[in-house]
Write an enzyme that holds these catalytic residues in place. Structure first.
Site, PDB file in Angstrom:
ATOM      1  N   GLU A  71       0.827  -1.206   0.000  1.00 45.50           N
ATOM      2  CA  GLU A  71       0.000   0.000   0.000  1.00 45.50           C
ATOM      3  C   GLU A  71       0.864   1.261   0.000  1.00 45.50           C
ATOM      4  O   GLU A  71       0.482   2.290  -0.543  1.00 45.50           O
ATOM      5  CB  GLU A  71      -0.939   0.018   1.207  1.00 45.50           C
ATOM      6  CG  GLU A  71      -2.119  -0.938   1.101  1.00 45.50           C
ATOM      7  CD  GLU A  71      -1.798  -2.344   1.578  1.00 45.50           C
ATOM      8  OE1 GLU A  71      -0.622  -2.607   1.941  1.00 45.50           O
ATOM      9  OE2 GLU A  71      -2.721  -3.183   1.604  1.00 45.50           O
ATOM     10  N   PHE A 133     -12.408  -7.812  13.236  1.00 42.40           N
ATOM     11  CA  PHE A 133     -11.263  -8.253  12.452  1.00 42.40           C
ATOM     12  C   PHE A 133     -10.895  -7.186  11.414  1.00 42.40           C
ATOM     13  O   PHE A 133     -11.755  -6.696  10.692  1.00 42.40           O
ATOM     14  CB  PHE A 133     -11.596  -9.572  11.735  1.00 42.40           C
ATOM     15  CG  PHE A 133     -10.469 -10.040  10.842  1.00 42.40           C
ATOM     16  CD1 PHE A 133      -9.238 -10.390  11.384  1.00 42.40           C
ATOM     17  CD2 PHE A 133     -10.644 -10.094   9.468  1.00 42.40           C
ATOM     18  CE1 PHE A 133      -8.191 -10.802  10.558  1.00 42.40           C
ATOM     19  CE2 PHE A 133      -9.606 -10.506   8.647  1.00 42.40           C
ATOM     20  CZ  PHE A 133      -8.381 -10.860   9.194  1.00 42.40           C
ATOM     21  N   GLN A 134      -9.623  -6.829  11.380  1.00 40.73           N
ATOM     22  CA  GLN A 134      -9.090  -5.820  10.452  1.00 40.73           C
ATOM     23  C   GLN A 134      -9.776  -4.470  10.582  1.00 40.73           C
ATOM     24  O   GLN A 134      -9.939  -3.757   9.595  1.00 40.73           O
ATOM     25  CB  GLN A 134      -9.145  -6.326   9.007  1.00 40.73           C
ATOM     26  CG  GLN A 134      -8.185  -7.484   8.782  1.00 40.73           C
ATOM     27  CD  GLN A 134      -7.943  -7.794   7.319  1.00 40.73           C
ATOM     28  OE1 GLN A 134      -8.808  -7.600   6.486  1.00 40.73           O
ATOM     29  NE2 GLN A 134      -6.752  -8.285   7.027  1.00 40.73           N
ATOM     30  N   LYS A 183     -17.924  -1.625   4.556  1.00 41.37           N
ATOM     31  CA  LYS A 183     -18.203  -2.639   3.532  1.00 41.37           C
ATOM     32  C   LYS A 183     -19.683  -2.678   3.142  1.00 41.37           C
ATOM     33  O   LYS A 183     -20.013  -2.835   1.963  1.00 41.37           O
ATOM     34  CB  LYS A 183     -17.768  -4.009   4.060  1.00 41.37           C
ATOM     35  CG  LYS A 183     -17.793  -5.091   3.006  1.00 41.37           C
ATOM     36  CD  LYS A 183     -17.095  -6.353   3.503  1.00 41.37           C
ATOM     37  CE  LYS A 183     -17.116  -7.434   2.421  1.00 41.37           C
ATOM     38  NZ  LYS A 183     -16.372  -8.631   2.839  1.00 41.37           N
ATOM     39  N   MET A 492      23.322  10.078   4.372  1.00 42.92           N
ATOM     40  CA  MET A 492      23.051  11.334   5.063  1.00 42.92           C
ATOM     41  C   MET A 492      23.257  11.175   6.568  1.00 42.92           C
ATOM     42  O   MET A 492      23.714  12.096   7.236  1.00 42.92           O
ATOM     43  CB  MET A 492      21.630  11.809   4.757  1.00 42.92           C
ATOM     44  CG  MET A 492      21.355  13.226   5.190  1.00 42.92           C
ATOM     45  SD  MET A 492      22.547  14.423   4.542  1.00 42.92           S
ATOM     46  CE  MET A 492      21.644  15.119   3.160  1.00 42.92           C
TER      47      MET A 492
HETATM   48  C1  LIG Z   1      11.355   6.363   6.441  1.00 41.22           C
HETATM   49  C2  LIG Z   1      12.578   7.075   6.900  1.00 41.22           C
HETATM   50  N1  LIG Z   1      13.377   6.520   7.829  1.00 41.22           N
HETATM   51  C3  LIG Z   1      14.499   7.163   8.227  1.00 41.22           C
HETATM   52  C4  LIG Z   1      14.848   8.368   7.701  1.00 41.22           C
HETATM   53  C5  LIG Z   1      16.093   9.086   8.172  1.00 41.22           C
HETATM   54  N2  LIG Z   1      17.091   9.227   7.088  1.00 41.22           N
HETATM   55  C6  LIG Z   1      17.221  10.340   6.355  1.00 41.22           C
HETATM   56  S1  LIG Z   1      18.387  10.214   5.185  1.00 41.22           S
HETATM   57  C7  LIG Z   1      18.762   8.638   5.644  1.00 41.22           C
HETATM   58  C8  LIG Z   1      19.831   7.870   4.941  1.00 41.22           C
HETATM   59  C9  LIG Z   1      19.451   7.515   3.575  1.00 41.22           C
HETATM   60  O1  LIG Z   1      20.399   6.610   3.072  1.00 41.22           O
HETATM   61  P1  LIG Z   1      20.364   6.156   1.565  1.00 41.22           P
HETATM   62  O2  LIG Z   1      18.978   5.791   1.176  1.00 41.22           O
HETATM   63  O3  LIG Z   1      21.406   5.138   1.350  1.00 41.22           O
HETATM   64  O4  LIG Z   1      20.708   7.505   0.781  1.00 41.22           O
HETATM   65  P2  LIG Z   1      22.034   8.386   0.839  1.00 41.22           P
HETATM   66  O5  LIG Z   1      21.880   9.380   1.944  1.00 41.22           O
HETATM   67  O6  LIG Z   1      23.172   7.460   1.062  1.00 41.22           O
HETATM   68  O7  LIG Z   1      22.067   9.049  -0.499  1.00 41.22           O
HETATM   69  C10 LIG Z   1      17.975   8.233   6.710  1.00 41.22           C
HETATM   70  C11 LIG Z   1      18.065   6.934   7.374  1.00 41.22           C
HETATM   71  C12 LIG Z   1      13.977   8.913   6.733  1.00 41.22           C
HETATM   72  N3  LIG Z   1      14.208  10.102   6.173  1.00 41.22           N
HETATM   73  N4  LIG Z   1      12.877   8.251   6.331  1.00 41.22           N
END
Ligand SMILES: Cc1ncc(C[n+]2csc(CCOP(=O)(O)OP(=O)(O)O)c2C)c(N)n1
Lengths: 581, 161
Positions: A71, A133-134, A183, A492
């Site tokens: 989803e 349920f659900q 539903k 990041m």
């Molecule tokens: C759903 C979610 N979980 C955690 C984060 C925190 N977060 C921001 S950037 C990042 C790292 C992303 O790593 P990657 O996808 O390898 O991209 P890169 O920064 O290496 O380009 C994280 C964990 C987020 N933004 N969204």
């Protein structure tokens, strides 16, 4: 790629056929109403509570539904569809777990003001509230992240509710609207008469600005020596990019656009300073801090843009143009508030605006600053640099692609190094910063724009949050070009841990990631890997030529950081310029 | 921090109280009291909310409330002369010996005794918040067993709306 099939004429015939008053089920009413709203593609996932709705789709040649694998994929795809087209994105999920799987996507759309109509099934009315349920109270769960929501209690209300939902989603400040359908309501039958008018007491977004305030703006422009425009996503959403261009051309005021505003103004223009904020350009950030007039057009002074609020634009008279009155004065005190639709406001302003004559020195200074401080990095012939990869993508697509991104370093590099010239060409999760958004949103963007090149730029982390949607691309031959910037870490996070947490690298290692080429192939999607420039160019060009979907993994230098960077809590002119300086 | 009394006219829809109160919590606005009931027009309810904050907070509260589709009108009642009333039921210990004293308090406050038990009295008092606070203070020494206050409902005086 699924062809949209129906010609204009057959569409008209279809409309006439399905508008005829007839006794049909709530499910049929839903499908017909969606078609009458002009919806040409819906993303969803079935389940018990929506079985009547899916039953109504069976063998229905008019209704185009894409079955995603999660989803979350469905709602991000609907979001990408909306952002890239300006139309309302639609997705359907079942009750309980289906509905709760949408929550991240609803919040993503809410934060970035994206028009969505989200349809969820629910347990039969008499079971609501019994922990059936659900069952989940999805209207309650999503109240803080929807513009409005409906729990349908009577099948008679359905045509009106659907029409209202589309109206609310795509007018004023746009946003997601939820319709929760028990539903028994989707099974119940009634005489369907399409609703084409809407009157919602108390909902009348102000479109036309106050004349007095517009006059004040005109006067402020005449007097300003260091005027600056800060344009945001509101320009794109109102369709006011041409008016913005005219405004800038007339007044010759330098302009910076926020992350969501990229593409609202051609980046090659002499007056364009790039993006401001945490990873913005040196010139954009410096100019905000020394401007004497800051004209915010459809941006919301997000903290990633303002940095430390107390020291933001300290010398400027602030003008704020926004369709949402609640944004004005929320974060930054405003001297000239202008509530209205950006396009409408600018049309009016443009009739009166003149060249900002006192700003010649300022223009010259900022132009020189842009030349002196462009985004820059140290290139390498040994390792692949992510910035170089984005430049390659820009060059080979002539800057004409629709680019969607996930969240992280690659997102910032894409924003910095892909030069946008057209609105609705940049799809990224700004406000919520949702990993997992990048790839499925590209599927939606491509469905809305079958003839454009759609490139989805992802990190190796975020790609693993919705990779299952490769199946959708393969089965429906949706020719998205998926880029994975693989630095083998949560980049990041690595950057913050390096710069702010003393090189204490905690849980960022993505060892154990799948072989992305094999993963793609397992889904029936062409996969490529590149570890140097030569391979990169060859693989990328072949992927672009390939008529179907393709995944290209660029293995890049792990330690690369995004610069400039403003640390949280600093003012935006306190930039760490990084190793390239 | 100033106290503000605002009236919110809303569509009488299920969930609307949740939307309004949820908005306050989520945005960090404080609710001191909230009352809901029908208004002069069928289909519309009137909520009266007492909140505290500076003028900036009040402006944000108002603007955010207007974003809710079911909100028709927001009125800052406390910016004009208003009548604000609250009702309290107070069940107070009342041994026969102390009853005359308690009844004296009740009379002074133009409150009413609405129930009598063997060892207690139930007092009903209507008035502005300060009056009810004062009444509660005076009854405390006798021992308050149960107390229920309604929160403030209010209208502007005269012709101002
Ligand atoms: C759903 C979610 N979980 C955690 C984060 C925190 N977060 C921001 S950037 C990042 C790292 C992303 O790593 P990657 O996808 O390898 O991209 P890169 O920064 O290496 O380009 C994280 C964990 C987020 N933004 N969204």
């Amino acid at each position: 790629m699924i062809t949209q099939g129906a010609t204009l004429k057959s569409k008209e015939e279809m409309k006439e056929r399905i508008s005829k008053p007839e006794v049909i089920s709530g499910s049929e009413i839903l499908l017909r109403s969606l078609l009458l709203e002009g919806v040409d593609c819906v993303f969803g996932y079935p389940g018990g509570a929506v079985l009547y709705i899916y039953d109504a789709m069976h063998g229905n040649p008019d209704f185009n539904h894409l079955l995603t694998r999660h989803e979350q994929g469905a709602i991000h795809a609907a979001d990408g569809y909306a952002r890239a087209s300006g139309k309302v994105g639609v997705c359907i999920a079942t009750s309980g777990p289906g509905a709760t799987n949408l929550v991240t996507g609803i919040a993503t759309a809410y934060m970035d003001s994206v028009p969505l109509v989200v349809i969820t099934g629910n347990v039969i009315s008499s079971l609501i509230g019994s922990d059936a349920f659900q069952e989940a109270d999805i209207t309650g769960i999503t109240m803080p992240i929807t513009k409005h929501s409906y729990l349908v209690r009577d099948v008679e209300d359905l045509p009106r509710i659907i029409h209202e939902a589309f109206h609310i989603a795509n007018t004023g400040r746009k946003g997601p609207v939820l319709i929760d359908i028990p539903k028994d309501i989707s099974a119940a039958k009634t005489l369907f008469k399409p609703v084409t008018e809407v009157s919602i007491r108390g909902y009348n977004p102000t479109v036309t600005p106050n004349k007095n305030q517009v006059d004040k703006l005109i006067k402020a422009i005449e007097q300003a020596e260091r005027p600056l425009i800060l344009a945001g996503g509101g320009v794109v959403y109102s369709g006011g990019h041409e008016e913005l261009f005219e405004f800038v051309t007339k007044t010759q005021i330098p302009i910076t656009t926020t992350l969501l505003g990229l593409g609202a103004f051609p980046s090659g223009n002499d007056l364009f300073l790039g993006m401001p904020g945490m990873h913005g350009t040196y010139t954009a950030n410096k100019s905000i801090q020394s401007a004497d007039l800051l004209i915010n057009i459809g941006a919301r002074f997000d903290d990633r843009v303002t940095g430390k609020l107390a020291g933001f634009a300290p010398l400027a008279k602030i003008v704020h143009i926004d369709i949402d009155p609640a944004e004005i004065g929320k974060n930054v005190p405003t001297d000239i508030p202008i509530v209205g639709d950006v396009k409408t406001v600018l049309e009016i302003v443009n009739k009166l605006a003149k060249r900002a004559d006192k700003a010649d020195d300022w223009r010259a200074k900022l132009k020189a600053s842009c030349e002196q401080y462009p985004f820059s990095y140290t290139d390498s012939d040994v390792e692949l640099k992510p910035q170089w990869v984005v430049e390659l993508i820009h060059e080979t697509t002539n800057g004409d692609a629709i680019v969607t991104t996930d969240v992280g370093q690659h997102q910032m590099w894409a924003a910095q190094y892909y030069k946008f010239n057209k609105p609705r060409s940049w799809v990224t999760s700004g406000g919520l910063g949702t990993m997992g958004f990048g790839f499925p949103s590209a599927i939606g963007a491509q469905m809305a724009n079958p003839d454009r090149v759609v490139v989805s730029i992802n990190g190796d982390g975020g790609m693993q949050m919705c990779a299952q949607e490769l199946a959708i691309c393969a089965i429906n031959n949706i020719p998205v070009k998926v880029v994975i910037i693989n630095n083998q870490v949560l980049g990041m996070v690595r950057q913050w841990q390096e710069l702010i947490y003393d090189n204490r690298y905690s849980h960022i290692d993505l060892s154990g990631s799948p072989d992305f080429v094999k993963l793609s192939e397992a889904y029936g999607v062409k996969g490529f890997r590149a570890t140097n420039k030569e391979e990169a160019r060859a693989a990328w060009e072949e992927a672009l030529r390939h008529p179907g979907p393709a995944v290209v993994e660029f293995v890049v230098r792990k330690e690369e950081n995004v610069y400039p960077m403003v640390a949280q809590g600093s003012t935006i002119d306190e930039m760490i310029m990084g190793d390239a300086e | 921090m100033k106290k503000h009394t605002i009236a919110v006219i809303v569509n009488d829809q299920p969930g609307v109280l949740q939307r309004v109160s949820g908005l306050f919590g989520r945005r960090g606005f404080n609710i001191e009291s909230i009352t809901v009931g029908s208004s002069e027009e069928a289909g519309l309810s009137r909520m009266v909310i007492v909140t505290s904050g500076d003028d900036h907070t009040l402006e944000q509260v108002t603007k955010q409330l207007y974003k809710l589709i079911d909100v028709i009108k927001v009125i800052d009642l406390s910016s004009n002369p208003m009548v604000g009333r609250e009702l309290a039921l107070i069940k107070v210990n009342a041994e026969p010996a102390s009853r005359p004293e308690i009844l004296g308090v009740v009379e002074t406050f133009r409150a009413a005794v609405v129930d009598i038990g063997t060892h207690s009295l139930m007092v009903q008092v209507v008035g502005d918040t300060e009056k009810i606070d004062a009444m509660v203070e005076l009854l405390k020494p006798y021992g308050i067993r149960e107390l229920s206050r309604t929160g403030v409902t209010a209208l502007n005086r005269g012709n101002s709306k």
